[in-house]
Write an enzyme that holds these catalytic residues in place. Sequence first.
Site, short mmCIF file in Angstrom:
data_model
loop_
_atom_site.label_atom_id
_atom_site.label_comp_id
_atom_site.label_asym_id
_atom_site.label_seq_id
_atom_site.Cartn_x
_atom_site.Cartn_y
_atom_site.Cartn_z
N ASP A 140 31.79 71.26 55.18
CA ASP A 140 31.06 70.93 56.40
C ASP A 140 30.20 69.70 56.16
O ASP A 140 29.26 69.73 55.34
CB ASP A 140 30.19 72.12 56.81
CG ASP A 140 29.61 71.98 58.21
OD1 ASP A 140 29.92 70.99 58.88
OD2 ASP A 140 28.84 72.87 58.61
N ASP A 197 34.09 67.65 61.93
CA ASP A 197 33.26 67.56 60.74
C ASP A 197 33.29 68.81 59.86
O ASP A 197 32.47 68.95 58.96
CB ASP A 197 31.81 67.22 61.11
CG ASP A 197 31.18 68.25 62.03
OD1 ASP A 197 31.90 69.14 62.51
OD2 ASP A 197 29.97 68.16 62.27
N GLU A 198 34.24 69.72 60.09
CA GLU A 198 34.32 70.89 59.22
C GLU A 198 35.73 71.47 59.22
O GLU A 198 36.49 71.32 60.18
CB GLU A 198 33.32 71.97 59.64
CG GLU A 198 33.55 72.55 61.00
CD GLU A 198 32.62 73.73 61.31
OE1 GLU A 198 32.44 74.60 60.44
OE2 GLU A 198 32.09 73.76 62.43
#
Length: 423
Positions: free
Chosen positions: A38, A128-129
């Site tokens: 993350d 983003d993860e």
Amino acid sequence: MFESDDGLPGREHTHHSLGPVPRPRIAARPQASILHADLDSFYASVEQRDQLHLRGKPVLVGGGVVLAASYEAKARGVRTPMNIGRALQLCPEAIVVPPRMSEYAQASKEVFAIFFDTTPVVEGISIDEAFLDVAGLHRVAGEPRATAKELRARVRREVGLPISVGIAGTKFLAKVASAVSKPDGLLLVEHGGELEFLHPLPVQRLWGVGPVTAEALRGHGIERIGQLAELGEQGLRPIVGRAAARHLHALAWARDPRRVETGRRRRSIGAQRALGRRARTPDEIEAYLHGLTDRLGRRLRNADRVCRTVVLRLRFDDFTRATRSHTLPDTTDHTETILRTALGLLTVAMPLIHERGLTLIGLALTNLDDADPRQLTLPFEHGPGPELDTALDEVRTRFGSSAVTRAALLGRGEGLSVPLLPD
């Protein structure tokens, strides 16, 4: 039983055991080999990477609301999606920068390239993860902890961004571990130490426990996951209901058998437009809905998908929300059909909007399916056919999304288009 390595000298993670466990637990696998990676404060980190004068300072990315806040700003109580004015009251020295969505999309592509270079089993959650399954890589890449350390080093070296990684035997625990390790940390929850790690944590760490549920649990003296686990499913039912009790009880005992899935397609797509607190005319609201429909119709066709259900989402001036939906008799990717349905939902909701004000309008398309040219609907209705959509898509692809826009949106713009994983 579990280890931490955040790469920062003098920083330690300490967890306390609650003693012997009264019942056996179900583990998804005998080794901690699922990674949850993350990126930390993604938008703000990209801005601090690209602008040297922002490093080490509180940064807010956004306009009317905070889309992202650096950890320096979060330390002062700033959260997303907080109003910018309120955020500046909490952190007057914060530097506000406008979002640069194209830069964030590019950074995401570079990070995901590293993910897929690490293992082919990657499940993207957002830009983003992601979850990564590294079971079986020990012969070529070492143990999961070594793989995670190398992944973090590559993201920092090749993309210039901090990333936190949690490692565990289940997706749920890996995600909790990455959150606990933030910022810029790594946390391994070893097989056999799951409950020792999990039970001292606050109940808000459980998926499905928001402010309302946390307050209800707190009213019964339950603040830690271990307390919730000991209460049992039967004891939870009067507090949160049957389905939530079953879900939370399983998570509290580290039961999560889900695999890291690759190639899974979206079940829905959506877009929204924040309107602020100023009163909006019906024509303005309708214009924004036109823009959202155009955007989603293009995404559907680019992904070779069709939808059957149209959902209108509203947020009112008192921050309460409402949804209205309609399911079509046939699947479609036709912009005019989707727009006609959305406008019908808006007409029904307009009295409520007049009464309570409107601060956000959103549109979602659900019941998605893959487009199949063999299943065509006979064109009994008159109106623009798919040729118009195709022509507009080609123009926007070649000259940009704003090359052709609806007259109702002139001077209002299309709003921010947040970068997304591929549909």
